[in-house]
Design an enzyme around this catalytic site. Sequence first.
Site, short mmCIF file in Angstrom:
data_model
loop_
_atom_site.label_atom_id
_atom_site.label_comp_id
_atom_site.label_asym_id
_atom_site.label_seq_id
_atom_site.Cartn_x
_atom_site.Cartn_y
_atom_site.Cartn_z
N LYS A 186 0.68 14.74 1.31
CA LYS A 186 -0.66 14.79 0.48
C LYS A 186 -0.80 16.43 0.16
O LYS A 186 -1.72 16.83 -0.47
CB LYS A 186 -1.94 14.32 1.54
CG LYS A 186 -2.15 12.94 1.51
CD LYS A 186 -3.05 12.38 2.65
CE LYS A 186 -3.46 11.03 2.82
NZ LYS A 186 -4.08 10.10 1.59
N LYS A 228 -14.05 8.95 -5.00
CA LYS A 228 -15.62 9.18 -4.61
C LYS A 228 -15.90 10.48 -5.09
O LYS A 228 -17.14 10.71 -5.42
CB LYS A 228 -15.31 9.17 -3.26
CG LYS A 228 -15.04 7.95 -2.32
CD LYS A 228 -14.60 8.29 -0.90
CE LYS A 228 -13.90 7.04 -0.23
NZ LYS A 228 -13.32 7.49 0.94
N LYS A 248 -9.02 13.99 3.78
CA LYS A 248 -8.24 13.08 3.70
C LYS A 248 -7.28 13.36 5.28
O LYS A 248 -7.27 14.28 5.64
CB LYS A 248 -7.20 12.99 2.60
CG LYS A 248 -6.71 14.30 2.15
CD LYS A 248 -5.71 14.09 0.87
CE LYS A 248 -6.55 14.01 -0.35
NZ LYS A 248 -6.59 12.69 -1.06
N ARG A 249 -6.57 12.45 5.56
CA ARG A 249 -5.69 12.36 6.47
C ARG A 249 -4.89 13.62 6.11
O ARG A 249 -4.42 13.74 5.21
CB ARG A 249 -5.03 11.19 6.74
CG ARG A 249 -5.73 9.76 7.31
CD ARG A 249 -6.12 10.39 8.70
NE ARG A 249 -5.03 10.20 9.76
CZ ARG A 249 -4.82 9.35 10.66
NH1 ARG A 249 -5.56 8.29 10.78
NH2 ARG A 249 -4.02 9.24 11.50
N HIS A 281 0.76 -1.24 0.03
CA HIS A 281 0.17 0.02 0.15
C HIS A 281 0.69 1.34 -0.11
O HIS A 281 0.40 2.31 -0.15
CB HIS A 281 -0.83 -0.09 1.19
CG HIS A 281 -2.22 -0.92 1.12
ND1 HIS A 281 -3.30 -0.49 0.47
CD2 HIS A 281 -2.31 -2.21 1.32
CE1 HIS A 281 -4.24 -1.32 0.48
NE2 HIS A 281 -3.71 -2.29 0.94
N THR A 294 -8.30 6.83 -2.76
CA THR A 294 -9.62 6.30 -3.09
C THR A 294 -10.75 7.71 -3.10
O THR A 294 -11.68 7.61 -3.54
CB THR A 294 -10.03 5.50 -2.28
OG1 THR A 294 -9.90 5.55 -0.88
CG2 THR A 294 -9.37 3.71 -2.54
C1 LIG Z 1 -12.01 7.70 1.54
C2 LIG Z 1 -11.78 7.83 2.71
C3 LIG Z 1 -10.28 8.20 3.07
C4 LIG Z 1 -9.14 7.94 2.09
O1 LIG Z 1 -9.11 9.27 1.05
P1 LIG Z 1 -7.86 9.62 0.21
O2 LIG Z 1 -8.11 10.87 -0.29
O3 LIG Z 1 -7.91 8.41 -0.54
O4 LIG Z 1 -6.59 9.67 1.24
C5 LIG Z 1 -10.06 8.59 4.31
N1 LIG Z 1 -10.83 8.59 5.23
C6 LIG Z 1 -12.06 8.31 5.12
C7 LIG Z 1 -13.12 8.65 6.22
C8 LIG Z 1 -12.43 8.20 3.76
O5 LIG Z 1 -13.82 7.88 3.33
#
Ligand SMILES: *Cc1c(COP(=O)(O)O)cnc(C)c1O
Length: 820
Positions: free
Chosen positions: A561, A667, A555-556, A364, A663
């Site tokens: 990032k 979305k 995101k985190r 990952h 991911t």
């Molecule tokens: C989808 C999702 C992530 C992953 O987000 P990235 O932008 O791919 O880092 C992290 N936390 C939550 C709550 C999510 O729904």
Amino acid sequence: MKRSNFKVRKKNDRVSLTEDIRNHVIYSLSKEVKDASEWDAGKALALALRDRLVERMIETRDRYRRVKAKRMYYFSIEYLLGRCLGNNLCNMEILDLCEDIFKDLGYDLDEVRASERDPALGNGGLGRLAACFLDSLATLDLPGCGYGIHYEYGLFRQSIHNGYQKELADYWMKEGMPLQVARPDQSVIVPLYGRVESAATPSGDYLPMWVDWDDIIGVPYDIPVVGYGGKTVNYLRLFAARASENFDMDIFNHGDYIRAVQRKIESEMVSKVLYPTESVSFGKELRLVQEYFLVACGLRDITRRFLAQNKNFEEFADYVAIQLNDTHPALTVVELMRYLVDERRIEWDKAWEITRATCAYTNHTLLPEALELWSVSLIEKVLPRHLQIIYEINSRFLKKVESKYPADNEKLRRMSLICEDGTKKVRMANLAVVGSHSVNGVSELHSELVKTRLFPDFYEFAPQKFNNKTNGVTPRRWMLKANPALAALLTDTLGKGWITDLNELHKLEEHINDSEFRARFMEAKRTNKIKLGNFINSTLDINIPPDSIFDIQAKRIHEYKRQLLNVLHVIHLYLELVDNDVEPSCSRAFLFAGKAAPGYWEAKQIIKLIHSVAKVINNDPRAEGLLKVAFLPDYRVSLAEKIVPACDVSEQISTAGTEASGTGNMKFAMNGALTVGTYDGANIEMLEEVGQDNFYLFGLKQEEVEKALREGSYHPREIYNHSPEIRQVFTALLENRFSPDEPDLFRWLVDKLLTDNEQYMHLADFKSYSEAQKRIDRDYAEKEIWAAKAILNTARMGKFSTDRTMLEYAEDIWKIKAVK
Ligand SMILES: *Cc1c(COP(=O)(O)O)cnc(C)c1O
């Protein structure tokens, strides 16, 4: 003897559901129907739902047994599930009906759903991916279940005080978890610690005896996972650690009964809390024990199920596939070897063949701080027999390498499972690669880098193992449930096929010139923006006009990032406005959300910076109606479900080569957001699908980043010297315009970003990012053009359903088939 198939009896019509809700109010909650609150009704509904799920779970198990299906077990230390009630009702296709039933009872199902706590047994992307996989497996009738840890405390809840993150404990089961099924009858015993005694079998073979171990009980809890349409119900099996009743006889015999009990209770710590870090590994003993606990419980459960059908372990891999979600469960390789060799007395080579045919590994991340290394001395203390096995695996493996590459000591050193620099450590990634028949990355680019940068020696040695499986997300949670406004339009236009075949969305392109369809699409977006705007207004008291561009980075919080790049640009726009009199052509709201690991100082300062910038901009009348900034606290799945459908511009701006897939990017795009993004992770494949005109690409490519950092040729100060925009931003930070009461608060960041070879190359991409943002401004002003681009994003995201991802894993790696 002829067995009859299990029959599902509970019906999903209004009469049966209403009746069951009433019965549960009386018989499960022990209340009169007239005294039941809305909340009681919600509980009763969850129990009525559970009855249905449990029946179908039994039927599914029965169906798999009848055909002796090969099963896949997904081993993951994290599952970021999000709320269950609405999702289950949605997949059972009874959400509307239940809303109606509640209305008749005088209650509001939305309120009940909103009161459910998120089970947040994961940090971010990796755990959420596991949850999306489970949804798709069940929807596709694939025999695949999840195995994990039943943490008592999930990921911390985030609250904000004076712009700083505070962590609060997340006791997620406070209100109970009505859907889970405890299975104490299927508990397993997990040995730990102790020592190995050498002995011999009667025939003289080496017979190691693992003795004096301590033990923990693993109690499984099953959470039903219903596929869309409600036919197949798989499960997520989470193990809780319980003290065994075997007392430490030494202490016990000395009469210290209370101390003996206490020692036992301490073993329940194992499943107490999820480690709150993503992409970082710490050498903490408790974490190692957690990883082993998951593996040991999972394998005991699997071998027991296998033995009930088959005694011949030579056929094990014909019935069992295990997917290792990152290296956290890599000890599976060792534990399975121990079981086959020590307990089943299978000869080593045969056992090794079985183990490798069973296990597959998903990588990952390439970030070096995330690669797991466990000190040999710690493994020896916790798992003495396993250390011996690791050494044996290593010595046999290195012999093979040596026979292929004689006298290449450097290569042997690199490929060894043991890292000999300093204190000896076990390289979990090498163990996972060596012990698996498949190694995959999670996007095309990432899988290439796994082969060429992370494991070049292993790739050369066994190229056929390496493959790509691009991530996805489930359209059930992320479109159907999260975005009812859009889902209704899609179903109206195309029928329901898109829900289980996301490529159907391509047919939207036929409607792209239909002005009424475009208007309805943008109306759905507007509805979602108003909803999110109201939520922000009521929780943060920030007023966001619904006609602004909703520009979102959720995101985190992590330096790779590059939330910082986003903030620098926000500051730039603000200074343009108030110092240079340049107005943006569209009003914009910059929204942020995300948690920082509790020990990650820089990430926590970035949260403070966002709040400080927001405070100045939101209170400056000159920015009114043009710029707003908000940080939405406590990012989690249920908040993501509010944010994602309302997004116009999705920020996916990691330094090229650092985000394995992402991911979140998927979305947002499938819900009609346009991406401003780097050529990184799955962004690249999204760009390929949606086309250049419908994606705002910027920044250096991975090879360029790599070259600059390798040659040491990145000098941010030169960029700074040539960029009046960056100088203006940094000057404002150094003059404390965003920290009037705390001078020098953000000096660290200026210093860091100006350091030679700053590893995420923020300033190198600033100009290109800012130009991409200008293009966005221009395009958004042309409403029809923007609408067409947004629609094409939804229409062309079919590839990124986890249904596609799961079918690829099933065919290429697991060799499992749907059982309908
Ligand atoms: C989808 C999702 C992530 C992953 O987000 P990235 O932008 O791919 O880092 C992290 N936390 C939550 C709550 C999510 O729904």
